[in-house]
Motif scaffolding. Structure first.
Motif, PDB file in Angstrom:
ATOM      1  N   GLN A 184       1.086  -1.425  -0.305  1.00 53.78           N
ATOM      2  CA  GLN A 184       0.327   0.161  -0.164  1.00 53.78           C
ATOM      3  C   GLN A 184       0.959   1.518  -0.318  1.00 53.78           C
ATOM      4  O   GLN A 184       1.669   0.836   1.421  1.00 53.78           O
ATOM      5  CB  GLN A 184      -0.906   0.039   1.355  1.00 53.78           C
ATOM      6  CG  GLN A 184      -1.524  -1.560   1.084  1.00 53.78           C
ATOM      7  CD  GLN A 184      -2.430  -1.355   2.470  1.00 53.78           C
ATOM      8  OE1 GLN A 184      -1.734  -1.221   3.812  1.00 53.78           O
ATOM      9  NE2 GLN A 184      -3.827  -2.826   2.414  1.00 53.78           N
ATOM     10  N   ILE A 185       0.022   2.473  -0.833  1.00 55.38           N
ATOM     11  CA  ILE A 185       1.638   3.065  -0.780  1.00 55.38           C
ATOM     12  C   ILE A 185       0.464   4.415  -0.624  1.00 55.38           C
ATOM     13  O   ILE A 185      -0.474   4.907  -1.157  1.00 55.38           O
ATOM     14  CB  ILE A 185       1.865   3.480  -2.622  1.00 55.38           C
ATOM     15  CG1 ILE A 185       2.470   2.826  -3.215  1.00 55.38           C
ATOM     16  CG2 ILE A 185       2.454   4.646  -2.239  1.00 55.38           C
ATOM     17  CD1 ILE A 185       2.961   2.155  -3.841  1.00 55.38           C
ATOM     18  N   SER A 186       0.991   5.666   0.332  1.00 54.11           N
ATOM     19  CA  SER A 186      -0.119   6.250   0.725  1.00 54.11           C
ATOM     20  C   SER A 186       0.663   8.130   0.236  1.00 54.11           C
ATOM     21  O   SER A 186       2.100   8.032   0.797  1.00 54.11           O
ATOM     22  CB  SER A 186      -0.576   7.172   2.042  1.00 54.11           C
ATOM     23  OG  SER A 186      -1.110   5.805   2.485  1.00 54.11           O
ATOM     24  N   THR A 187       0.077   8.736  -0.240  1.00 52.19           N
ATOM     25  CA  THR A 187       0.793  10.030  -0.858  1.00 52.19           C
ATOM     26  C   THR A 187       0.802  11.304   0.411  1.00 52.19           C
ATOM     27  O   THR A 187      -0.192  11.595   0.337  1.00 52.19           O
ATOM     28  CB  THR A 187       0.707  10.785  -2.207  1.00 52.19           C
ATOM     29  OG1 THR A 187      -0.555  10.810  -2.089  1.00 52.19           O
ATOM     30  CG2 THR A 187       0.741   9.867  -3.428  1.00 52.19           C
ATOM     31  N   ALA A 188       1.784  12.277   0.251  1.00 49.00           N
ATOM     32  CA  ALA A 188       1.256  13.671   1.396  1.00 49.00           C
ATOM     33  C   ALA A 188       0.236  14.178   0.516  1.00 49.00           C
ATOM     34  O   ALA A 188      -0.205  14.141  -0.635  1.00 49.00           O
ATOM     35  CB  ALA A 188       3.191  14.563   0.588  1.00 49.00           C
ATOM     36  N   GLY A 189      -0.399  14.297   1.596  1.00 45.14           N
ATOM     37  CA  GLY A 189      -1.560  15.070   0.601  1.00 45.14           C
ATOM     38  C   GLY A 189      -2.976  14.170   0.653  1.00 45.14           C
ATOM     39  O   GLY A 189      -4.268  14.801   0.480  1.00 45.14           O
ATOM     40  N   GLY A 190      -2.667  13.518   0.349  1.00 45.63           N
ATOM     41  CA  GLY A 190      -3.703  12.308  -0.010  1.00 45.63           C
ATOM     42  C   GLY A 190      -4.650  11.553   0.738  1.00 45.63           C
ATOM     43  O   GLY A 190      -4.436  12.241   1.866  1.00 45.63           O
ATOM     44  N   SER A 191      -5.818  11.192   0.640  1.00 44.63           N
ATOM     45  CA  SER A 191      -6.585  10.405   1.513  1.00 44.63           C
ATOM     46  C   SER A 191      -6.437   8.893   2.012  1.00 44.63           C
ATOM     47  O   SER A 191      -7.390   8.704   1.163  1.00 44.63           O
ATOM     48  CB  SER A 191      -7.461  11.480   1.097  1.00 44.63           C
ATOM     49  OG  SER A 191      -8.590  10.682   0.223  1.00 44.63           O
ATOM     50  N   GLY A 192      -5.723   8.569   3.019  1.00 46.94           N
ATOM     51  CA  GLY A 192      -5.237   6.948   2.386  1.00 46.94           C
ATOM     52  C   GLY A 192      -4.853   6.615   1.470  1.00 46.94           C
ATOM     53  O   GLY A 192      -3.742   6.898   0.974  1.00 46.94           O
ATOM     54  N   VAL A 193      -4.971   5.647   1.593  1.00 44.43           N
ATOM     55  CA  VAL A 193      -3.929   3.984   0.303  1.00 44.43           C
ATOM     56  C   VAL A 193      -4.343   5.125  -0.797  1.00 44.43           C
ATOM     57  O   VAL A 193      -5.288   4.765  -1.580  1.00 44.43           O
ATOM     58  CB  VAL A 193      -4.230   3.089   0.575  1.00 44.43           C
ATOM     59  CG1 VAL A 193      -3.403   2.347  -0.254  1.00 44.43           C
ATOM     60  CG2 VAL A 193      -3.962   2.703   1.889  1.00 44.43           C
TER      61      VAL A 193
END
Length: 185
Positions: free
Chosen positions: A106-115
């Motif tokens: 699983q990859i989450s990004t800065a400013g993203g909402s979850g995975v």
């Protein structure tokens, strides 16, 4: 780059770190259901064929700059996330995945909402996650004074700063003078 990655274009200095596709065992349940439903008007054959096509048309690539996911049977969707945008990674394994050695990264990004992206049913997900973390860490800033792209801020000594401020003041005065002349006309 081989023909199997004809959908992928790398920058000149970008290198391939890892590539793979979902594990066949990750879809064992779909094949089992498909075989069970073959007597029911051939519905099982549709399930088996669509699962196989999905499996063979999904690919994952990790490079020194980004992580890519390609999906699609009739059309193609390629998603990529630059390492500088990766905030967090993780992996999960179900019971069968732990036994058979596959899982989901699983990859989450800065400013993203979850995975934001999942690499589903990859073999040895801990190894894939470790490679991804290592590549993302190399792209991350090493100094608190760097931005996400790893660039150092420009530093100005006091004398240069004072000179710059004087130039700005002179420019402002000149602009105000021009403005006054224009308003008088």
């Amino acid at each position: 780059m081989s023909a199997e990655y004809d959908w992928l274009t790398l920058e000149d200095d970008e290198e391939l770190i890892w590539s793979g596709e979902p594990s066949l065992l990750g879809y064992a349940w779909a094949f089992a259901v498909g075989f069970a439903l073959i007597p029911l008007f051939g519905l099982g054959l549709v399930i088996i064929a669509s699962t196989y096509l999905h499996l063979k048309n999904t690919a994952y690539v990790i490079t020194t700059d980004s992580v890519f996911k390609k999906t699609g049977v009739l059309s193609r969707t390629v998603t990529d996330i630059g390492h500088e945008n990766i905030q967090d990674t993780g992996y999960r394994q179900g019971v069968l995945g732990r036994y058979a050695g596959f899982g989901t990264v699983q990859i989450s990004t800065a400013g993203g909402s979850g995975v934001e992206m999942t690499l589903d049913h990859v073999p040895d997900p801990l190894s894939v996650q470790s490679r991804l973390d290592s590549a993302a860490t190399k792209r991350a800033p090493t100094d608190d004074r760097t931005d996400r792209g790893g660039r150092q801020p420009v530093t100005i000594d006091d004398a240069a700063l004072e000179e710059l401020l004087e130039e700005l003041r002179a420019t402002r005065e000149a602009m105000e003078s021009i403005e006054r002349r224009l308003s008088e006309e």
